[in-house]
Write an enzyme that holds these catalytic residues in place. Structure first.
Site, PDB file in Angstrom:
ATOM      1  NE  ARG A 143     -24.363  91.941   6.541  1.00  0.00           N
ATOM      2  CZ  ARG A 143     -23.343  92.038   6.155  1.00  0.00           C
ATOM      3  NH1 ARG A 143     -23.157  91.796   4.623  1.00  0.00           N
ATOM      4  NH2 ARG A 143     -22.130  92.439   6.644  1.00  0.00           N
ATOM      5  CG  ASP A 193     -31.982  90.306   0.362  1.00  0.00           C
ATOM      6  OD1 ASP A 193     -30.849  90.531   0.806  1.00  0.00           O
ATOM      7  OD2 ASP A 193     -32.096  89.083   0.014  1.00  0.00           O
ATOM      8  CE1 TYR A 240     -35.345  85.064   7.107  1.00  0.00           C
ATOM      9  CE2 TYR A 240     -33.888  83.118   7.447  1.00  0.00           C
ATOM     10  CZ  TYR A 240     -34.064  84.469   7.410  1.00  0.00           C
ATOM     11  OH  TYR A 240     -33.048  85.423   7.332  1.00  0.00           O
ATOM     12  NE  ARG A 247     -36.897  87.631  -2.397  1.00  0.00           N
ATOM     13  CZ  ARG A 247     -36.506  88.464  -2.665  1.00  0.00           C
ATOM     14  NH1 ARG A 247     -35.458  89.096  -2.001  1.00  0.00           N
ATOM     15  NH2 ARG A 247     -36.795  88.899  -3.908  1.00  0.00           N
TER      16      ARG A 247
END
Length: 302
Positions: free
Chosen positions: A66, A68, A126, A213
């Protein structure tokens, strides 16, 4: 999108069981992947409607990971079960006809064996893209992060190497993270300057909520001189989220690869996003073979 081309053929029967799809999306207008209350846009809701239209029945989607609100994906994988049978071109073009412009399906195939989009994945990768310039971006607003403070990418890269390997990443875990364990194996992390952009490229067997992040926010504090290089290793060892600084904005974050065992037949990613790919050589954009695979990975749940 793909390491090798994936022609939209009409000669392959796909369906009557588990179907896997690969797609991309611009996350800035979505409230994340997960289905939300009525009237709130989510990637899952839009994609479910499109897949149901082609399958001619409601579908339940499961994705590889998932994302955000505001986070993007240049290579995301999901699955659904269906008795319907279509060819590759029909699945892809049919779903894209029913999708909004900020989501695009690029591939569909049969989920071979016990394939599971989430639990069969052996790694995720990522890229976090930072526009490092005194003036904020206009054209790429919502697609990159931005900081006006000069960043030393080499310093960030050196500091980041303390994160490589298996660690308790509690210092980089969101307060609301629902994972049963904060332990993850981080395969590799690099920080590279490409003109006025700084790119953080990170791969692990899995990630905690906000982990990338939070790492990006901490590395920027090192890159702009607010913290020493050794700070990253220190806060990792202390396992306290309060010590790791701010969470970087979602806009610069892209899911760029999800890896599976060869037996599942999922195409390999050419790591993006598309505007970033040309900044790196072919080896840097190719999948990174993991050195650590958890015994439970590669298997679908019973």
């Amino acid at each position: 999108m793909f390491l090798t081309p994936q022609p939209l053929t009409t000669d392959t029967a796909i369906g009557n069981g588990r179907v896997a799809i690969i797609f991309e999306y611009d996350g800035q207008a979505f409230h994340g992947w997960q289905l939300q209350k009525s009237g709130v846009r989510s990637v899952e809701a839009e994609l479910s409607r499109a897949a149901a239209r082609v399958a001619d029945h409601p579908v339940d989607l499961v994705c590889a990971g998932r994302t955000d609100a505001g986070v993007h994906a240049s290579f995301q994988v999901a699955q659904f079960d269906t008795p319907s049978v279509r060819n590759l071109r029909s699945w892809v073009m049919g779903m894209n006809t029913a999708l909004p412009d900020d989501i695009s399906v690029h591939w569909a195939g049969n989920g071979q064996g016990d394939f599971h989009a989430r639990f069969s994945a052996i790694y995720r990768r990522y890229r976090y893209v930072i526009y490092n310039h005194p003036v904020r971006p206009g054209i790429q607003r919502g697609q990159v992060s931005w900081t006006f403070r000069p960043l030393d990418a080499e310093r960030m890269h050196r500091a980041a190497q303390a994160l490589v390997g298996e660690h308790d990443f509690s210092s980089f875990r969101a307060a609301g993270c629902q994972s049963r364990t904060p332990v993850r194996f981080l395969e590799q992390i690099s920080v590279t300057r490409c003109g006025e952009f700084v790119v953080i490229d990170v791969q692990a067997n899995a990630f905690l909520h906000h982990m990338v992040r939070n790492i990006a926010g901490a590395l920027m504090a090192v890159g702009n001189g607010q913290q020493p290089e050794g700070w990253i290793g220190d806060i990792l060892e202390r396992r306290d989220r309060k010590l790791a600084g701010v969470t970087a904005p979602p806009y610069g974050l892209y899911l760029v690869d999800v890896g599976y065992p060869e037996s599942f037949g999922i195409p390999k990613a050419l790591c993006g996003p598309a505007f970033v790919t040309p900044w790196f050589d072919p080896a840097s954009n190719a999948p990174i073979t993991p050195t650590h695979i958890h015994p439970k990975q590669g298997k679908a749940p019973a």
